[in-house]
Design a protein around this motif. Structure first.
Motif, PDB file in Angstrom:
ATOM      1  N   GLY A  31       0.795  -1.214   0.000  1.00 42.09           N
ATOM      2  CA  GLY A  31       0.000   0.000   0.000  1.00 42.09           C
ATOM      3  C   GLY A  31       0.827   1.263   0.000  1.00 42.09           C
ATOM      4  N   GLY A  32       2.085   1.172  -0.403  1.00 45.13           N
ATOM      5  CA  GLY A  32       2.948   2.351  -0.405  1.00 45.13           C
ATOM      6  C   GLY A  32       2.682   3.242  -1.598  1.00 45.13           C
ATOM      7  N   CYS A  33       3.549   4.200  -1.781  1.00 43.38           N
ATOM      8  CA  CYS A  33       3.434   5.082  -2.936  1.00 43.38           C
ATOM      9  C   CYS A  33       4.541   4.739  -3.926  1.00 43.38           C
ATOM     10  CB  CYS A  33       3.533   6.546  -2.514  1.00 43.38           C
ATOM     11  SG  CYS A  33       5.155   7.007  -1.902  1.00 43.38           S
ATOM     12  N   CYS A  34       4.432   5.279  -5.125  1.00 42.29           N
ATOM     13  CA  CYS A  34       5.447   5.090  -6.174  1.00 42.29           C
ATOM     14  C   CYS A  34       5.696   3.603  -6.406  1.00 42.29           C
ATOM     15  CB  CYS A  34       6.723   5.842  -5.832  1.00 42.29           C
ATOM     16  SG  CYS A  34       6.413   7.568  -5.442  1.00 42.29           S
ATOM     17  N   ASP A  35       6.977   3.158  -6.328  1.00 44.18           N
ATOM     18  CA  ASP A  35       7.265   1.735  -6.520  1.00 44.18           C
ATOM     19  C   ASP A  35       6.606   0.873  -5.455  1.00 44.18           C
ATOM     20  OD1 ASP A  35       8.706   1.951  -8.831  1.00 44.18           O
ATOM     21  OD2 ASP A  35      10.658   2.003  -7.848  1.00 44.18           O
ATOM     22  N   GLY A  36       6.338   1.457  -4.300  1.00 46.05           N
ATOM     23  CA  GLY A  36       5.688   0.717  -3.228  1.00 46.05           C
ATOM     24  C   GLY A  36       4.259   0.336  -3.532  1.00 46.05           C
ATOM     25  N   SER A  37       3.702   0.880  -4.606  1.00 41.25           N
ATOM     26  CA  SER A  37       2.336   0.528  -4.976  1.00 41.25           C
ATOM     27  C   SER A  37       2.292  -0.601  -6.000  1.00 41.25           C
ATOM     28  CB  SER A  37       1.605   1.763  -5.512  1.00 41.25           C
ATOM     29  OG  SER A  37       2.263   2.247  -6.656  1.00 41.25           O
ATOM     30  N   SER A  38       3.434  -1.105  -6.400  1.00 41.70           N
ATOM     31  CA  SER A  38       3.503  -2.216  -7.344  1.00 41.70           C
ATOM     32  C   SER A  38       3.360  -3.530  -6.602  1.00 41.70           C
ATOM     33  CB  SER A  38       4.841  -2.207  -8.091  1.00 41.70           C
ATOM     34  OG  SER A  38       4.964  -1.063  -8.882  1.00 41.70           O
ATOM     35  N   PRO A  39       2.813  -4.543  -7.273  1.00 41.25           N
ATOM     36  CA  PRO A  39       2.738  -5.853  -6.621  1.00 41.25           C
ATOM     37  C   PRO A  39       4.139  -6.440  -6.492  1.00 41.25           C
ATOM     38  CG  PRO A  39       2.058  -6.035  -8.904  1.00 41.25           C
ATOM     39  CD  PRO A  39       2.278  -4.584  -8.631  1.00 41.25           C
ATOM     40  N   GLY A  86      11.512  -1.717 -17.343  1.00 40.66           N
ATOM     41  CA  GLY A  86      11.968  -0.728 -16.376  1.00 40.66           C
ATOM     42  C   GLY A  86      12.262  -1.386 -15.052  1.00 40.66           C
ATOM     43  N   ARG A  87      13.115  -0.769 -14.331  1.00 42.02           N
ATOM     44  CA  ARG A  87      13.568  -1.347 -13.070  1.00 42.02           C
ATOM     45  C   ARG A  87      12.897  -0.628 -11.913  1.00 42.02           C
ATOM     46  NH1 ARG A  87      18.053  -4.391 -11.455  1.00 42.02           N
ATOM     47  NH2 ARG A  87      18.697  -3.873  -9.342  1.00 42.02           N
ATOM     48  N   GLY A  88      12.191  -1.382 -11.095  1.00 46.00           N
ATOM     49  CA  GLY A  88      11.600  -0.826  -9.891  1.00 46.00           C
ATOM     50  C   GLY A  88      12.623  -0.846  -8.764  1.00 46.00           C
ATOM     51  N   SER A  89      12.202  -0.400  -7.601  1.00 52.18           N
ATOM     52  CA  SER A  89      13.151  -0.360  -6.484  1.00 52.18           C
ATOM     53  C   SER A  89      12.624  -1.104  -5.266  1.00 52.18           C
ATOM     54  CB  SER A  89      13.465   1.090  -6.117  1.00 52.18           C
ATOM     55  OG  SER A  89      12.289   1.743  -5.698  1.00 52.18           O
ATOM     56  N   SER A  90      11.871  -2.161  -5.495  1.00 59.37           N
ATOM     57  CA  SER A  90      11.367  -2.953  -4.373  1.00 59.37           C
ATOM     58  C   SER A  90      12.199  -4.230  -4.257  1.00 59.37           C
ATOM     59  CB  SER A  90       9.893  -3.294  -4.607  1.00 59.37           C
ATOM     60  OG  SER A  90       9.765  -4.274  -5.614  1.00 59.37           O
ATOM     61  N   PHE A  91      11.729  -5.134  -3.424  1.00 53.98           N
ATOM     62  CA  PHE A  91      12.399  -6.418  -3.239  1.00 53.98           C
ATOM     63  C   PHE A  91      11.811  -7.492  -4.146  1.00 53.98           C
ATOM     64  CE2 PHE A  91      12.794  -4.237   0.859  1.00 53.98           C
ATOM     65  CZ  PHE A  91      14.172  -4.213   0.965  1.00 53.98           C
ATOM     66  N   ILE A 103       0.060  -3.248 -11.731  1.00 46.90           N
ATOM     67  CA  ILE A 103      -1.364  -3.572 -11.653  1.00 46.90           C
ATOM     68  C   ILE A 103      -2.136  -2.646 -12.574  1.00 46.90           C
ATOM     69  CG2 ILE A 103      -3.421  -3.377 -10.162  1.00 46.90           C
ATOM     70  CD1 ILE A 103      -1.890  -5.888  -9.588  1.00 46.90           C
ATOM     71  N   LYS A 104      -2.985  -3.250 -13.375  1.00 43.22           N
ATOM     72  CA  LYS A 104      -3.972  -2.499 -14.149  1.00 43.22           C
ATOM     73  C   LYS A 104      -5.313  -2.821 -13.500  1.00 43.22           C
ATOM     74  CE  LYS A 104      -1.259  -2.614 -18.342  1.00 43.22           C
ATOM     75  NZ  LYS A 104      -1.177  -3.050 -19.729  1.00 43.22           N
ATOM     76  N   SER A 105      -6.155  -1.830 -13.388  1.00 44.59           N
ATOM     77  CA  SER A 105      -7.395  -2.079 -12.660  1.00 44.59           C
ATOM     78  C   SER A 105      -8.592  -1.474 -13.378  1.00 44.59           C
ATOM     79  CB  SER A 105      -7.288  -1.511 -11.249  1.00 44.59           C
ATOM     80  OG  SER A 105      -7.109  -0.114 -11.293  1.00 44.59           O
ATOM     81  N   ARG A 106      -9.742  -1.998 -13.007  1.00 42.52           N
ATOM     82  CA  ARG A 106     -11.018  -1.467 -13.486  1.00 42.52           C
ATOM     83  C   ARG A 106     -12.063  -1.777 -12.421  1.00 42.52           C
ATOM     84  NH1 ARG A 106     -14.522  -5.407 -14.627  1.00 42.52           N
ATOM     85  NH2 ARG A 106     -13.734  -7.441 -15.233  1.00 42.52           N
ATOM     86  N   MET A 107     -13.088  -0.987 -12.395  1.00 37.74           N
ATOM     87  CA  MET A 107     -14.183  -1.232 -11.459  1.00 37.74           C
ATOM     88  C   MET A 107     -14.973  -2.455 -11.929  1.00 37.74           C
ATOM     89  SD  MET A 107     -13.815   1.119  -9.225  1.00 37.74           S
ATOM     90  CE  MET A 107     -15.334   1.167  -8.308  1.00 37.74           C
TER      91      MET A 107
END
Length: 127
Positions: A31-39, A86-91, A103-107
């Motif tokens: 639930g973070g921001c930026c790269d922290g919002s990636s799965p 592209g390179r993220g910065s998570s683990f 994540i791609k999302s839709r209602m």
């Protein structure tokens, strides 16, 4: 019954390569921001789950979790795991490959909301 989370074929190919190298895997949508919002894709068991996490389903043999608080915001949303260059910065395990899961999302449509796969919180399924 409608699934809450799915995965693209491009992401499946990356996931297959990761499974070959690391074995059983899991996803956690932070639930973070930026790269922290990636799965994040991790070896199964590398992230200790607790009462603050919910299970949303399984994608290509990998369980997918999200924090309970974040799920409250996203519970009306279908999630699609995809991959992008592209390179993220998570683990997350795919990072050294020069790609990252997104994540791609839709209602959900009204008819989907009426027949959604239940989530699992702890050992209990919840509609």
């Amino acid at each position: 019954m409608y699934r809450r989370v799915d995965i693209t074929e491009d992401a499946v190919r990356i996931l297959d390569a990761l499974k070959e190298r690391h074995g059983d895997l899991m996803f956690h949508q932070s639930g973070g921001c930026c790269d922290g919002s990636s799965p994040m894709c991790l070896e199964k068991g590398d992230l200790l789950l607790n009462e603050n996490d919910v299970w949303l389903g399984t994608v290509h043999g990998c369980e997918f979790f999200m924090s309970k608080d974040q799920f409250e915001y996203w519970k009306h949303t279908h999630l699609l795991v995809d991959i992008t260059k592209g390179r993220g910065s998570s683990f997350s395990l795919e990072i050294p490959m020069g790609v990252r899961f997104v994540i791609k999302s839709r209602m959900f449509k009204p008819e989907e909301l009426e027949d959604l796969q239940p989530i699992k919180h702890g050992e209990e399924f919840i509609d």
